[in-house]
Scaffold this motif. Structure first.
Motif, PDB file in Angstrom:
ATOM      1  N   ASP A 102      50.275  52.710  29.991  1.00 62.99           N
ATOM      2  CA  ASP A 102      50.991  53.304  31.115  1.00 62.99           C
ATOM      3  C   ASP A 102      50.121  53.322  32.374  1.00 62.99           C
ATOM      4  N   LEU A 103      48.834  53.461  32.178  1.00 61.39           N
ATOM      5  CA  LEU A 103      47.906  53.496  33.310  1.00 61.39           C
ATOM      6  C   LEU A 103      47.970  52.211  34.121  1.00 61.39           C
ATOM      7  N   PHE A 104      48.225  51.093  33.440  1.00 60.71           N
ATOM      8  CA  PHE A 104      48.248  49.791  34.108  1.00 60.71           C
ATOM      9  C   PHE A 104      49.659  49.226  34.259  1.00 60.71           C
ATOM     10  N   ALA A 105      50.683  50.021  33.977  1.00 61.96           N
ATOM     11  CA  ALA A 105      52.061  49.517  33.972  1.00 61.96           C
ATOM     12  C   ALA A 105      52.469  48.915  35.322  1.00 61.96           C
ATOM     13  N   GLU A 106      51.999  49.491  36.415  1.00 56.91           N
ATOM     14  CA  GLU A 106      52.414  49.014  37.739  1.00 56.91           C
ATOM     15  C   GLU A 106      51.761  47.690  38.119  1.00 56.91           C
ATOM     16  N   VAL A 107      50.700  47.318  37.416  1.00 59.52           N
ATOM     17  CA  VAL A 107      49.981  46.075  37.747  1.00 59.52           C
ATOM     18  C   VAL A 107      49.744  45.238  36.494  1.00 59.52           C
ATOM     19  N   ASP A 108      50.674  45.326  35.541  1.00 64.82           N
ATOM     20  CA  ASP A 108      50.446  44.662  34.250  1.00 64.82           C
ATOM     21  C   ASP A 108      50.642  43.148  34.297  1.00 64.82           C
ATOM     22  N   ASP A 109      50.906  42.612  35.484  1.00 66.14           N
ATOM     23  CA  ASP A 109      50.984  41.159  35.644  1.00 66.14           C
ATOM     24  C   ASP A 109      49.884  40.639  36.563  1.00 66.14           C
TER      25      ASP A 109
END
Length: 202
Positions: A129-136
């Motif tokens: 969840d910590l990286f969900a906004e930049v997971d790409d």
């Protein structure tokens, strides 16, 4: 992709990273004992101590490290868009090799496919969840090694590493020990005598 399209894409990526830091990285989380994922991030942004580089090639990372690395409390954040052209294992080897031959500069990275290898293995969902906004986006942080170790030492007194395992804490200690060993070795080389007498290298 045209130059204008690349510029537009780069700006969008940089904006997403800044928004992610504001919305997630700078917020308190149970992962780190109710402290922000990076307790220094908010101040760093406000003081213009973070520089974002969007790049298609890891060569740009190597060039910056060799010619103009961050010093003191500056942080260079690379958004590498070419990560699909390298396997996760090869990328991990790249980061390992760079830190093995660090020359006073440390790299930390998040690979989009590395969800199962988070440092918070006890709570991998929250780490995802910590990286969900930049997971790409493949993110590489570049910092001065000495500054990174000093920051880690400060965090130890806050309980930031409370959820770390003994093995993960040992990695932090090894990182500090390796830095000190490198400093001693560098000092010895700089102060070693030359054929024409003592030569101190700056």
């Amino acid at each position: 992709m045209t130059e204008d399209e690349w510029e537009e894409q780069s700006i969008t990526i940089a904006q997403r990273i800044r928004s992610w830091s504001d919305n997630v990285v700078e917020k308190n989380t149970q992962l780190f004992n109710n402290l922000p994922a990076c307790p220094f991030a908010k101040k760093a942004w406000l003081q213009h101590k973070v520089m974002i580089h969007v790049t298609e090639s890891l060569d740009a990372v190597l060039e910056v490290k060799a010619t103009n690395p961050p010093t003191q409390d500056m942080t260079f954040l690379f958004a590498w868009t070419g990560w699909k052209d390298m396997t996760q294992d090869d990328f991990a080897d790249f980061i390992y090799d760079q830190n093995k031959n660090h020359f006073g500069v440390w790299l930390a990275a998040f690979h989009p496919l590395a969800h199962d290898e988070s440092p918070m293995s006890c709570d991998s969902k929250n780490f995802d969840d910590l990286f969900a906004e930049v997971d790409d986006i493949c993110i590489i942080l570049m910092q001065e090694y000495s500054h990174l170790v000093k920051a880690s030492e400060k965090l130890k007194a806050t309980g930031y590493y409370q959820n770390y395992t003994e093995e993960e804490l040992a990695v932090l200690d090894d990182r500090k020990d390796n830095l000190n060993a490198w400093k001693r070795q560098t000092k010895e080389i700089c102060e070693s005598p030359s054929e024409n007498g003592w030569e101190e290298i700056h």
